[in-house]
Design a protein around this motif. Structure first.
Motif: not given
Length: 334
Positions: A157-173
């Motif tokens: 994930e783009a979140c530095p904690l690798n927790l908040a959906p960021t890269s994953s939601t972008t990929a799905a979008l």
């Protein structure tokens, strides 16, 4: 920032903020790039299921995946693939009745183990509808139950904690957009089709508005006879406010047009405004458009020929209207 007090607990420089923002974009760009080889046979099968759908594409998703699912349903619906979003939690409490045997279900879940979707899997299966899934785990329960699964997992994930959906939601979008646009092309969906589903938008106005709806008609059309003086033509130009006047014969047929440009050229020649007939200085070969044409066609004509006004003729080539660029601006066509 301390979540309890709202106070900043560390000093972050402007350069650091820029670096963090760029890192997010780089991470998400890499996640999208990783999707390219996954536009494969599974992607094609998913497209065929949706193209063959006789009902609606029902899109499911919880949490952040639910937000992406809602956007995807809206994109599909506006590009020729009827679709709507159903909240999986509500589906267990009556909304599942919105799904019919003629539909296709598209479910989004990064983990592939979303409880609310897993709970309604048996009911979806009982309906016998195709189930397309977009998951980050190809071996998950949801992916394994699908008619076809599209892998949208990300490395991090783009979140530095690798927790908040960021890269994953972008990929799905992004993958959802790839599906929608592929279906759009396969259905032969046109700009006009898009405009009909967006009548309130600027594109809708550009593609659906007719010149008849915005042109000046009747007494609003500036007009003089060929024998009128240049002075009389100038008065008509000023009175009607279109920056020009038509020159018509007794049968309302266009003979020419007298514009501000014609006036400037006439003054350069030192003509007598009172004695010179407008027919001697008018532009004879002027641009026209037929009544019933789209306003966008009038705009194209004006832009192509670098003119500010156009005359509207009926099928008998009689003058029935006139409009200028300001009319198109007011109508939101430009």
């Amino acid at each position: 920032m301390n979540a309890n007090t709202g106070q900043v607990t560390s000093q972050v420089t402007d350069d650091r903020l820029q670096a963090l923002g760029r890192a997010v974009l780089e991470t998400e760009a890499a996640a999208i790039a990783d999707l390219l080889p996954r536009v494969n046979g599974d992607f094609v099968r998913a497209c065929h299921y949706m193209l063959g759908c006789e009902g609606r594409i029902v899109v499911l998703g919880m949490g952040k995946s639910g937000h992406i699912a809602g956007k995807l349903a809206a994109t599909l619906a506006s590009t020729g693939s009827p679709a709507f979003f159903v909240h999986p939690g509500e589906a267990s409490h009556g909304d599942l009745g919105m799904i019919t045997p003629r539909d296709v279900v598209l479910a989004l879940s990064n983990s592939g183990e979303t409880d609310e979707i897993i709970t309604i899997l048996p009911l979806i299966k009982r309906l016998g509808v195709p189930l397309i899934t977009m998951t980050g785990k190809p071996r998950s329960t949801l992916a394994q139950a699908a008619s076809v699964n599209i892998h949208v997992g990300v490395e991090q994930e783009a979140c530095p904690l690798n927790l908040a959906p960021t890269s994953s939601t972008t990929a799905a979008l992004a993958m959802g957009d790839a599906l929608a646009v592929s279906l759009l092309e396969a259905r032969g969906f046109t700009r006009e089709d898009f405009a009909r589903s967006h009548p309130g938008g600027k594109l809708g106005r550009r593609l659906l508005l007719l010149i008849d709806d915005i042109m000046h008609k009747g007494d609003g059309v500036p007009r003089v006879s060929p024998s009128a003086s240049v002075r009389d033509a100038l008065v008509e130009v000023s009175r009607k406010g279109l920056g020009m006047t038509t020159v018509m014969d007794d049968d309302q047929r266009l003979v020419g047009i007298f514009t501000d440009g014609d006036l400037r050229r006439s003054l350069d020649q030192g003509i007598d405004l009172h004695q010179t007939a407008v027919a001697d200085v008018m532009t004879r070969q002027c641009k026209t458009i037929t009544a019933g044409s789209l306003a966008a066609e009038a705009l194209q004509t004006m832009e192509e020929h670098k003119i500010n006004a156009v005359i509207v003729l009926d099928t008998q080539e009689r003058v029935v209207g006139a409009l200028n660029m300001h009319d198109l601006l007011r109508a939101g066509v430009v």
